[in-house]
Design a protein around this motif. Sequence first.
Motif, PDB file in Angstrom:
ATOM      1  N   GLN A 243      -5.290  11.330  30.351  1.00  0.00           N
ATOM      2  CA  GLN A 243      -5.358  12.612  29.645  1.00  0.00           C
ATOM      3  C   GLN A 243      -4.424  13.652  30.271  1.00  0.00           C
ATOM      4  N   SER A 244      -4.135  13.478  31.555  1.00  0.00           N
ATOM      5  CA  SER A 244      -3.238  14.414  32.222  1.00  0.00           C
ATOM      6  C   SER A 244      -1.880  14.513  31.537  1.00  0.00           C
ATOM      7  N   ALA A 245      -1.518  13.470  30.815  1.00  0.00           N
ATOM      8  CA  ALA A 245      -0.204  13.468  30.177  1.00  0.00           C
ATOM      9  C   ALA A 245      -0.214  14.161  28.818  1.00  0.00           C
ATOM     10  N   VAL A 246      -1.337  14.762  28.443  1.00  0.00           N
ATOM     11  CA  VAL A 246      -1.429  15.280  27.072  1.00  0.00           C
ATOM     12  C   VAL A 246      -0.436  16.409  26.808  1.00  0.00           C
ATOM     13  N   MET A 247      -0.234  17.297  27.793  1.00  0.00           N
ATOM     14  CA  MET A 247       0.690  18.407  27.541  1.00  0.00           C
ATOM     15  C   MET A 247       2.104  17.879  27.310  1.00  0.00           C
ATOM     16  N   ALA A 248       2.504  16.955  28.174  1.00  0.00           N
ATOM     17  CA  ALA A 248       3.840  16.377  28.022  1.00  0.00           C
ATOM     18  C   ALA A 248       3.947  15.617  26.713  1.00  0.00           C
ATOM     19  N   ALA A 249       2.918  14.843  26.395  1.00  0.00           N
ATOM     20  CA  ALA A 249       2.978  14.028  25.179  1.00  0.00           C
ATOM     21  C   ALA A 249       3.067  14.912  23.938  1.00  0.00           C
ATOM     22  N   LEU A 250       2.317  15.998  23.928  1.00  0.00           N
ATOM     23  CA  LEU A 250       2.385  16.904  22.777  1.00  0.00           C
ATOM     24  C   LEU A 250       3.771  17.549  22.700  1.00  0.00           C
ATOM     25  N   ALA A 251       4.330  17.893  23.856  1.00  0.00           N
ATOM     26  CA  ALA A 251       5.654  18.499  23.858  1.00  0.00           C
ATOM     27  C   ALA A 251       6.690  17.507  23.329  1.00  0.00           C
ATOM     28  N   ILE A 252       6.550  16.258  23.724  1.00  0.00           N
ATOM     29  CA  ILE A 252       7.486  15.226  23.262  1.00  0.00           C
ATOM     30  C   ILE A 252       7.338  15.027  21.754  1.00  0.00           C
ATOM     31  N   ALA A 253       6.087  14.993  21.277  1.00  0.00           N
ATOM     32  CA  ALA A 253       5.861  14.832  19.837  1.00  0.00           C
ATOM     33  C   ALA A 253       6.467  16.006  19.081  1.00  0.00           C
ATOM     34  N   GLN A 254       6.303  17.192  19.622  1.00  0.00           N
ATOM     35  CA  GLN A 254       6.839  18.378  18.948  1.00  0.00           C
ATOM     36  C   GLN A 254       8.366  18.358  18.953  1.00  0.00           C
ATOM     37  N   GLU A 255       8.908  17.916  20.068  1.00  0.00           N
ATOM     38  CA  GLU A 255      10.366  17.845  20.161  1.00  0.00           C
ATOM     39  C   GLU A 255      10.906  16.898  19.087  1.00  0.00           C
ATOM     40  N   GLU A 256      10.202  15.794  18.899  1.00  0.00           N
ATOM     41  CA  GLU A 256      10.682  14.819  17.917  1.00  0.00           C
ATOM     42  C   GLU A 256      10.502  15.311  16.483  1.00  0.00           C
ATOM     43  N   GLN A 257       9.328  15.926  16.211  1.00  0.00           N
ATOM     44  CA  GLN A 257       9.008  16.229  14.824  1.00  0.00           C
ATOM     45  C   GLN A 257       9.173  17.691  14.447  1.00  0.00           C
ATOM     46  N   GLY A 258       9.539  18.520  15.400  1.00  0.00           N
ATOM     47  CA  GLY A 258       9.780  19.922  15.078  1.00  0.00           C
ATOM     48  C   GLY A 258       8.546  20.786  15.193  1.00  0.00           C
ATOM     49  N   TRP A 259       7.379  20.216  14.962  1.00  0.00           N
ATOM     50  CA  TRP A 259       6.117  20.942  15.105  1.00  0.00           C
ATOM     51  C   TRP A 259       5.010  19.924  15.281  1.00  0.00           C
ATOM     52  N   LEU A 260       3.791  20.404  15.506  1.00  0.00           N
ATOM     53  CA  LEU A 260       2.674  19.502  15.747  1.00  0.00           C
ATOM     54  C   LEU A 260       1.748  19.479  14.534  1.00  0.00           C
ATOM     55  N   SER A 261       1.843  18.446  13.750  1.00  0.00           N
ATOM     56  CA  SER A 261       0.901  18.274  12.642  1.00  0.00           C
ATOM     57  C   SER A 261      -0.419  17.766  13.201  1.00  0.00           C
ATOM     58  N   SER A 262      -1.495  17.873  12.423  1.00  0.00           N
ATOM     59  CA  SER A 262      -2.765  17.336  12.935  1.00  0.00           C
ATOM     60  C   SER A 262      -2.661  15.832  13.142  1.00  0.00           C
ATOM     61  N   GLU A 263      -1.853  15.186  12.310  1.00  0.00           N
ATOM     62  CA  GLU A 263      -1.684  13.741  12.484  1.00  0.00           C
ATOM     63  C   GLU A 263      -1.056  13.451  13.852  1.00  0.00           C
ATOM     64  N   ALA A 264      -0.063  14.257  14.202  1.00  0.00           N
ATOM     65  CA  ALA A 264       0.600  14.037  15.493  1.00  0.00           C
ATOM     66  C   ALA A 264      -0.376  14.275  16.647  1.00  0.00           C
ATOM     67  N   ILE A 265      -1.180  15.322  16.509  1.00  0.00           N
ATOM     68  CA  ILE A 265      -2.141  15.621  17.583  1.00  0.00           C
ATOM     69  C   ILE A 265      -3.144  14.483  17.708  1.00  0.00           C
ATOM     70  N   GLU A 266      -3.616  14.004  16.577  1.00  0.00           N
ATOM     71  CA  GLU A 266      -4.585  12.917  16.620  1.00  0.00           C
ATOM     72  C   GLU A 266      -3.956  11.643  17.177  1.00  0.00           C
ATOM     73  N   PHE A 267      -2.716  11.409  16.813  1.00  0.00           N
ATOM     74  CA  PHE A 267      -2.033  10.237  17.343  1.00  0.00           C
ATOM     75  C   PHE A 267      -1.961  10.304  18.871  1.00  0.00           C
ATOM     76  N   VAL A 268      -1.551  11.458  19.366  1.00  0.00           N
ATOM     77  CA  VAL A 268      -1.445  11.626  20.819  1.00  0.00           C
ATOM     78  C   VAL A 268      -2.815  11.445  21.472  1.00  0.00           C
ATOM     79  N   ALA A 269      -3.844  12.038  20.848  1.00  0.00           N
ATOM     80  CA  ALA A 269      -5.192  11.914  21.408  1.00  0.00           C
ATOM     81  C   ALA A 269      -5.592  10.448  21.505  1.00  0.00           C
ATOM     82  N   ASN A 270      -5.380   9.713  20.422  1.00  0.00           N
ATOM     83  CA  ASN A 270      -5.754   8.303  20.441  1.00  0.00           C
ATOM     84  C   ASN A 270      -4.926   7.517  21.447  1.00  0.00           C
ATOM     85  N   TYR A 271      -3.666   7.875  21.530  1.00  0.00           N
ATOM     86  CA  TYR A 271      -2.782   7.175  22.469  1.00  0.00           C
ATOM     87  C   TYR A 271      -3.272   7.343  23.902  1.00  0.00           C
TER      88      TYR A 271
END
Lengths: 440, 157, 775
Positions: free
Chosen positions: B23-51
């Motif tokens: 879970q410690s990697a959540v901030m980085a993972a969300l930042a990486i997801a946002q970098e890739e997709q431009g913003w954080l959709s709920s799908e992206a957040i849920e994906f990161v959470a599950n990951y």
Amino acid sequence: MAILGAINPMLSVGLDGDNAWRLADYVKRGGYRALRRILEGKIPQGDVINEVKKSVLRGRGGAGFPTGLKWSFMPRSFPGDKYVVCNSDEGEPGTFKDRDILRYNPHSVIEGMTIAAYAMGAARGYNYIHGEVWEIYERFEEALDEARAAGFLGAELLGSGFSFDLFAHHGYGAYICGEETALLESIEGKKGQPRFKPPFPASFGLYGKPTTINNTETFASIPYIINIGGEAYLEAGKPNNGGTKLFSVSGHVNRPGNYEVPLGTPFATLLEMAGGMRGGRKLKGCIPGGSSAPVVPAATMMDCTMDYDSISKAGSMLGSGAVIVMDETTCMVRALERLSYFYYEESCGQCTPCREGTSWLYKVLHRIENGQGRADDLDLLASVTTNIMGRTICALGDAASMPVQSFIKHFRDEFAYHIEHKKCLVPVDVQRAGSGFFTA
Amino acid sequence: MLTSESLKRIDREIAKYPADQKQSAVMAALAIAQEEQGWLSSEAIEFVANYLGMAPIAAYEVATFYNMYDLKPVGKYKVSVCTNLPCMLTGGVDAGEYLKKKLGIGYNETTPDGLITLKEGECMGACGDAPVMIVNNRRMCSWMNPEQIDKLLAELK
Amino acid sequence: MEIEIDGKLANVPDGSTIMDAAQQLGAYIPHFCYHKKLSIAANCRMCLVQVEKAPKPMPACATPVTNGMKVFTHSELAVQAQKGVMEFLLINHPLDCPICDQGGECQLQDLAVGYGGSASRFQEDKRVVFHKDVGPLISMQEMARCIHCTRCVRFGQEIAGVMELGMASRNMHSEITTFVGRSVDSELSGNMIDLCPVGALTSRPFRYTARSWELSRRKSISPHDSVGANLTVQVKNNIVMRVLPRDNEEVNECWISDKERFSYEALNSPARLGKPMVRVDGALREVDWNVALDYVAHALRDVVGNSGGESLAALASPQATLEELYLLQKLTRGLGSGSVDFRPRRRDFSADDKLAGVPWLGLRFAEIKDLDAALVIGSFLRKDHPLFAQRLRQLAKKWGKVSLLSVAGDDPLIKLHAQLTVSPADLPRALAAVVKAAARLKGELVPPGLEAVEPCPISEAIASSLLAGEKRALFLGNAAEQNPQAAQLHALALELARLTGASCGFLGEGANSVGGHVAKALPTALNAYEMFAQPRKAYVLLGVEPELDCHNPQQALAALKDAALVVVLTPFADGLVRDYADVLLPISPFTETAGTFVNAEGRVQSFQGVVRPLGDSRPGWKVLRVLGNLLGLPGFDQDSSEQVRDEIAPPGQEFVAGLNNGLAALPLSLAFARSGLQRVADVPIYFADPLARRAPALQKTRDAAAPMARMSAQTLATLRIGDGVPVRLRQADGEVVLTARADETVPAGCVRVAAAHASTAALGEMFGAINVERA
Ligand SMILES: Cc1cc2nc3c(=O)[nH]c(=O)nc-3n(C[C@H](O)[C@H](O)[C@H](O)COP(=O)(O)O)c2cc1C
Ligand code: SF4
Ligand code: FES
């Protein structure tokens, strides 16, 4: 080069050229000598801590707590994991020194943390870097790679039995993560909400393990202390205020920037180093230790020396060493309104007095600034701050209250004028000119 | 959901923490997801959470707490201007006003062509360089007087 | 540690907080975020008190006691701090008490009277918080009332084991929410309503139906599972308006499950049977009680007289009261039949004549927290026993090693030590592997009959956890009791208990799973399964709905349809019962009758009716007693339910006597063969009993979704069936069509098809062979 000047420099010594931050340059400047001496000389852990105690190095993150003493709180014989954590979440308005340390001298932090880890028996560390200074985070990652490759980090450092690994963790826009327990929560992958203390991090820190947290500048000072000895370091400053310190000077000066000076240097000297007041205007007030520190009126400030004791005597705090200089073009109501907006926005929302109180303070100040102040507003503000201070989980409540109390105390007339006349004592065009945006 | 390149980066972040502390990697993972997709959709957040094996609401708490995450789409460039006191004293607020006028939008708005979103930021830890602004959470721009701002805008295409 | 609070001395253990000490002294310190069962958040700051020598007020809930500490809860400093906090709590609060559902039972309202100022100094705009839709049970319509105490969030994380609510955003915009539009689905969710100190989280079914001061509070006991949760039932105008938990640390602590909280809606359901009914010329007609009872007495006497006592069988629900069960078996035996039972979902009764005593949990609920290890065998743990699962969850969080050996890999939301999921037919074999592993670890001979099994690393891990520590326990769950090899499972568990020194017991399916044994509602002739497999002429059914409650509903329904006489004592008259019943006698649900439940730990809990019986319904024990009289049977002259109870359990007894899970010699054998696809039947939580089935709000939850045919992707592939397509399921002469769903928690070669649901009632055995093909 953003460390613009220095007297008797330590942290900023020899930082010339674009590659000063590289490992090779650092080693050339004598870097990692302290670590080598400790590991190769098998210097007992207690001796290292004693040296730091002798230096009277006080935490550079804001609270000024003696570093050696803090280190001695770590349980020596604890069987499980222990951590050292560096606080580079520099977000206190006015402070920008850690950014420059990491930008120009990252290995000093790595070396300092490694020495700390050795002294406290920690095998892992994290450096939490403010999210907004992304290139600093990337540079630090690179510096870590260099250190690992050179054997200054990792297993069995320099052939000793001591292993230490260090990682960077970035923030992503939350001032409160500078508070040490919020920072730990943040590393754990949660919202940055401070923990109630006790227990303190030394007994219940990162992942519930004993942890020591220090500021970037604090760690960066460690190699110098080991190299020149605690006593010499102490003597560089003044009693109870060991060493030199980086001051971030911002606001109405000619050369805003970082200056390294021995603790105890007169404010006037620092002001002079920063090029003096912009446009030769008059100093109105100064916040000497970051936005959370009480504002000090010009006359008092000019009599201060830059050290913990003197600033405290002037009714403020040395804090993180962020010197915000305000000249006579500054509207103190507007200045305070902006600061209180900051604390309202950055409150983590966890505990009642801070969550509710900071928004109340801001809303009232916003009204006053917009010409809708009421006669009893100043008393109301004072009373709300008393209800916040000392009643919150962390010090953000105090940090939000002290500016309000001090601005009103020292510039009450200006606030009263605002309320009565529904406009500013300092004409708007004067304020505008003061910023220098259109004239620079 | 995320490219293998992003997943590789997230895996590198996970490796920084003890094995049972993904879970410690959540901030980085969300930042990486946002970098890739431009913003954080709920799908992206849920994906990161599950990951990372955490509750979606826990990842959502994180995504809504730190203000560099964008939970709504933003323009191609997000420009955040620091208006905090030290910057304000040396033109931060004026720089924001200048940008507003130039772009014809207010804070938290996006230009009609979807190019630029303007945000008001808090202290970026660079007050000595005021006025400062950050483009897309990554690039810090210092000493932003009118001329510098014009240059920046010309560059952001 | 010695501490002085407002001049009173207390001695508390090291590590106590000021709040702990105050509670010990009975001194009240105002608080919101503190809750004895939750972690300490110290965020509301309402509990600030003055501590001698401390420069600032300290939160009592979080400040550890130091020796000689002096605390003042009413000093000027303390009161000023508390008042300051109260003012902050109220500035953004809507102050809409007159229209708030929580009005009259709101901690904020109560404390505001003592600590609030008179006029508000806050003249700014208040915070706006949008409402949220989080499902049919909890209303989050008025979130502006939330005071951010995070009790609800911590409850999810710590007690329910699943974080569904969180506090999103920060600063004064922080708000409690689910993840974008999700519902709250935990089976314990309703407890958050109780925990919420204000009117932010309220009961959706209860909303605006009554004000708290209009309600009278009466004590009762939950009929829904074997825990016997203590309830407070709230009543207005003789109608049950709300059900809340009543603290009993030894039983339910301060919690109840959503089934227990929201089932009350069924009590007022239009499906309630108002008057006795008798089938005349093919149609059910309302009649008076004396007509109905005369009819029943005559008809029963006729059947028995013409065809012999054994042509009659009686079946009760394990939810029936002890008194009802007792009188029912007495009546049946009085009529010359030994075919009486209260275990409709059982399949294997071969242990019946070997039982050493009354089967029970094997230990007290309160002992669970001290276990070092526990193994649950054959259970849909969370849904079958929500509160028991909660206790194991807390145990696993501390030190206990909890393992699960079952027939579906549902997540119990417990930090498990080990989990093994096998088909129902393989359950004995898997348990045998643990037995064998334990024997080997102890260096003992492997018990005869288990030569063929080989322990796997998981069974070894379970065995070793059961061999370590002081206190360990084995629990056989519903799916073990309902298993076609239940007796083998029982015997194997006893063997494992013997080897490891663990206790061994049964979780128990119903409120009276233990009580039915005590009441002797047990067969001496045909058991609950045989009485339908070998159809009888006449049946008496008590509170049971065989088409949903029996192991093989298809078989039960066929027998009932063919029977000459079916007498049904029930609170409800909807559904299939109208086809097969010849007489419907309206009896009272638990809220309208006195009675007794003996919970899984053997605790005797008697209760009184909390409202008058609805319409013409009567307490079941009275109906049975009158029937006994009409039939001229001896021993039916009790005047009260207490008199009935006293015949079974001596007055004043806290726990029933004779609790013993032992078995007379039953050889271990793993000879069970099976072929083809096998059914795994769970009993979905909100279809498990007649009340839950008829509670509208519960029926709208995700747990009440229509059953599907769940199989692993591999099973689906072997059958060439796609995920989401309709499939025809066949068992014996019944078939149903359901949607196929890929589900990796289902063991290989199995199809999970829920029991207890109208859409699957045409099927047969819960754990039998089943045929699946594309529809
Ligand atoms: C609201 C708040 C913000 C803080 N921000 C910072 C910060 O940005 N950097 C920092 O080093 N310390 C910050 N601190 C202080 C830390 O909590 C902590 O005292 C410090 O990191 C300890 O290091 P030191 O002893 O080396 O100073 C902050 C404290 C509070 C209450
Ligand atoms: S909803 Fe209720 S329980 Fe949850 S944080 Fe708000 S006030 Fe507390
Ligand atoms: S009860 Fe102590 S802070 Fe809330």
